[in-house]
Design a protein around this motif. Structure first.
Motif, PDB file in Angstrom:
ATOM      1  N   ALA A 122       0.956  -0.873   0.272  1.00 18.42           N
ATOM      2  CA  ALA A 122      -0.314  -0.069  -0.132  1.00 18.42           C
ATOM      3  C   ALA A 122       0.890   1.474   0.333  1.00 18.42           C
ATOM      4  O   ALA A 122       1.851   1.287   0.579  1.00 18.42           O
ATOM      5  N   GLN A 123       0.973   2.230  -0.506  1.00 19.89           N
ATOM      6  CA  GLN A 123       1.213   3.958  -0.889  1.00 19.89           C
ATOM      7  C   GLN A 123       0.919   4.436   0.595  1.00 19.89           C
ATOM      8  O   GLN A 123      -0.084   4.686   0.793  1.00 19.89           O
ATOM      9  N   PRO A 124       1.616   5.098   1.133  1.00 23.04           N
ATOM     10  CA  PRO A 124       1.372   6.077   1.782  1.00 23.04           C
ATOM     11  C   PRO A 124       0.432   6.772   1.335  1.00 23.04           C
ATOM     12  O   PRO A 124      -0.071   7.614   0.844  1.00 23.04           O
ATOM     13  N   GLU A 125      -0.182   7.263   3.068  1.00 25.76           N
ATOM     14  CA  GLU A 125      -1.214   8.035   2.283  1.00 25.76           C
ATOM     15  C   GLU A 125      -1.466   9.524   3.560  1.00 25.76           C
ATOM     16  O   GLU A 125      -1.258   8.828   5.145  1.00 25.76           O
ATOM     17  N   GLY A 126      -2.162  10.794   3.637  1.00 22.97           N
ATOM     18  CA  GLY A 126      -2.571  11.293   4.282  1.00 22.97           C
ATOM     19  C   GLY A 126      -0.875  11.942   4.836  1.00 22.97           C
ATOM     20  O   GLY A 126      -0.089  12.206   4.408  1.00 22.97           O
ATOM     21  N   PRO A 127      -1.120  11.693   6.739  1.00 19.90           N
ATOM     22  CA  PRO A 127       0.084  12.057   7.374  1.00 19.90           C
ATOM     23  C   PRO A 127       1.647  11.268   7.073  1.00 19.90           C
ATOM     24  O   PRO A 127       2.992  12.273   6.659  1.00 19.90           O
ATOM     25  N   GLY A 128       0.937  10.064   6.275  1.00 22.55           N
ATOM     26  CA  GLY A 128       2.555   8.994   6.164  1.00 22.55           C
ATOM     27  C   GLY A 128       3.032   9.848   5.039  1.00 22.55           C
ATOM     28  O   GLY A 128       4.450   9.689   4.902  1.00 22.55           O
ATOM     29  N   LEU A 129       2.086  10.482   4.093  1.00 23.59           N
ATOM     30  CA  LEU A 129       2.761  10.737   2.966  1.00 23.59           C
ATOM     31  C   LEU A 129       3.659  12.034   2.693  1.00 23.59           C
ATOM     32  O   LEU A 129       4.780  12.088   2.475  1.00 23.59           O
ATOM     33  N   ALA A 130       2.686  12.884   3.312  1.00 22.24           N
ATOM     34  CA  ALA A 130       3.884  14.391   3.949  1.00 22.24           C
ATOM     35  C   ALA A 130       5.033  13.528   4.775  1.00 22.24           C
ATOM     36  O   ALA A 130       5.920  14.408   4.040  1.00 22.24           O
ATOM     37  N   ARG A 131       5.414  13.281   5.969  1.00 17.84           N
ATOM     38  CA  ARG A 131       6.131  12.655   6.372  1.00 17.84           C
ATOM     39  C   ARG A 131       7.480  12.191   5.169  1.00 17.84           C
ATOM     40  O   ARG A 131       8.321  12.362   5.388  1.00 17.84           O
ATOM     41  N   LEU A 132       7.353  11.206   4.211  1.00 19.49           N
ATOM     42  CA  LEU A 132       7.572  10.745   3.343  1.00 19.49           C
ATOM     43  C   LEU A 132       8.508  11.845   3.023  1.00 19.49           C
ATOM     44  O   LEU A 132       9.301  11.228   2.328  1.00 19.49           O
ATOM     45  N   LYS A 133       7.469  12.481   1.988  1.00 20.59           N
ATOM     46  CA  LYS A 133       7.921  13.820   1.271  1.00 20.59           C
ATOM     47  C   LYS A 133       8.816  15.172   2.046  1.00 20.59           C
ATOM     48  O   LYS A 133       9.786  15.188   1.496  1.00 20.59           O
ATOM     49  N   LEU A 134       8.805  14.683   3.162  1.00 21.40           N
ATOM     50  CA  LEU A 134       8.862  15.884   4.372  1.00 21.40           C
ATOM     51  C   LEU A 134      11.037  15.126   4.222  1.00 21.40           C
ATOM     52  O   LEU A 134      12.085  16.109   4.605  1.00 21.40           O
TER      53      LEU A 134
END
Lengths: 226, 186
Positions: free
Chosen positions: B26-38
């Protein structure tokens, strides 16, 4: 486990770099013409602990939360008063006019008989050779540059420096006390302390270092070009 | 038409996964995605290089005057009540060199993680020293940058905290290598 080894490796390299920098500093200090003695000064001798009385001097507005009532060390040249209060008492006061630990600004009537000198008069006194100049600014300012032949007696470390000062300058000597500029209160603080210690022949050069430096009168210090 | 856009290899792989019951991660979504991008942003080479060079220059600039005139810095350091008098001369000689060498190594990306750590610890020490003196109601020159003639205070503390924040990405994502040797190793 891998993270722990990374942390340990980083800490180890950090310690090695810090040691290298420390060694480089010590070696450079030997060849540096402005190097200092790394032999530690004698430890502070704490005699008594006193509470500095809250004395509001001329134009000195004490604020709630000032440190004036905090117990401080005496006998080490350290007596405290809020520098924020001094800052509030004068416009244009710079950091050079704000020592960390100082005696209270003496009341105006205490210094009413102390003559105030103009630049011309200060130069005249300087040339006469009879007067000893006293620099009341913080010690680092004195080290950087000061009136040639002046003594450092900073308000922040008055008692500490005064021990050596009184051995070379006796109470009969004619003194000219100065600090940064006309806004600066340190010459008044130091003059008040000198009066308390029996020095009677005191003059305050109000224009201070700013006026003296502007005229390029005789000066010395590590940052003065020879 | 839509199926033609999917490469053959990937389609076959998906087919095999479906048959063997393996689900796609599963691709991270929401806060998880934001953390990954940060994390990606903070760890990006361009940002780390910029931070290294900026902070390196800042510390080299801050140290030059102090290491040339240690007696002036010693007198400024004497105003800090946290520094024991016994350690004052050693501190006055060593700290400018720590700043200078670490600033230089940081700029050159030599053991940048360790040098950033040392500088962050130094800054933390300054913050602690300033906070202690401020809490006693004292004011004196901060001894940070000789050309600024700056007093200890909230401004200097906030600036130092900001500098630590700029050093953090280097401490977390930076390299801890000697570039020349690591290139040889490759």
């Amino acid at each position: 486990m891998e993270r722990l080894s990374t942390i340990l490796k980083t800490a180890g390299i950090s310690a090695a770099i810090a040691s290298l920098a420390f060694t480089a500093g010590m070696l450079f200090n030997i060849i540096n013409p402005h190097g200092i003695s790394i032999r530690p000064a004698p430890p502070k001798i704490v005699t008594i602990v006193e509470t500095v009385k809250k004395k509001a001097g001329a134009g000195l507005k004490s604020k709630a939360g000032d440190c004036a009532e905090k117990p401080v060390l005496a006998g080490t040249g350290e007596r405290a008063v809020s520098t924020a209060a001094i800052a509030s008492s004068g416009v244009g006061v710079t950091i050079a006019d704000l020592p960390s630990l100082i005696a209270p600004i003496p009341p105006a009537e205490k210094l009413k008989d102390v003559p105030r000198l103009t630049l011309e008069k200060a130069r005249e006194y300087y040339d006469s050779g009879k007067y000893k100049f006293v620099d009341a600014r913080p010690q680092y300012k004195y080290i950087e540059a000061h009136i040639k032949g002046a003594y450092s007696l900073s308000a922040s470390f008055f008692i500490k420096q005064f021990t050596a000062f009184k051995e070379t300058v006796v109470s009969e000597d004619e003194l000219v006390v100065y600090c940064s500029n006309t806004e600066c209160k340190l010459s008044e603080i130091v003059s008040g302390e000198l009066l308390d210690n029996g020095y009677k022949k005191i003059n305050i050069f109000e224009g201070g270092w700013a006026e003296w430096e502007a005229k390029q009168f005789p000066m010395e210090g590590v940052k003065v070009k020879k | 038409m839509g199926s033609k856009t999917i490469p053959d290899g990937r389609r076959q792989g998906e087919e095999m996964n479906r048959k063997s019951g393996i689900k796609r991660r599963a691709q991270p979504e929401g806060p998880g995605l934001a953390r990954l991008k940060l994390n990606e942003l903070l760890g990006s080479n361009a940002l780390l290089t910029a931070l290294r060079i900026i902070m390196g220059i800042v510390f080299v600039a801050a140290s030059c005057d102090k290491l040339l005139f240690p007696e002036v810095f010693a007198a400024k350091a004497a105003e800090y009540k946290l520094i024991p008098e016994l350690l004052l001369p050693v501190t006055a000689v060593a700290i400018p060199w720590v700043e200078f060498i670490c600033g230089l190594l940081l700029t050159l990306n030599v053991f940048s993680r360790s040098t950033a750590l040392i500088l962050a610890v130094t800054l933390a020490g300054f913050i602690f020293g300033m906070a202690y003196d401020l809490s006693s109601g004292l004011a004196h020159d901060c001894g940070c940058f000789s050309f600024l003639e700056e007093s200890i205070g909230a401004g200097a503390i906030i600036r130092d905290v900001f500098f630590i924040a700029l050093l953090l990405p280097i401490i977390i994502y930076g390299e801890n290598k000697f570039p020349h040797l690591s290139r040889k190793g490759k």
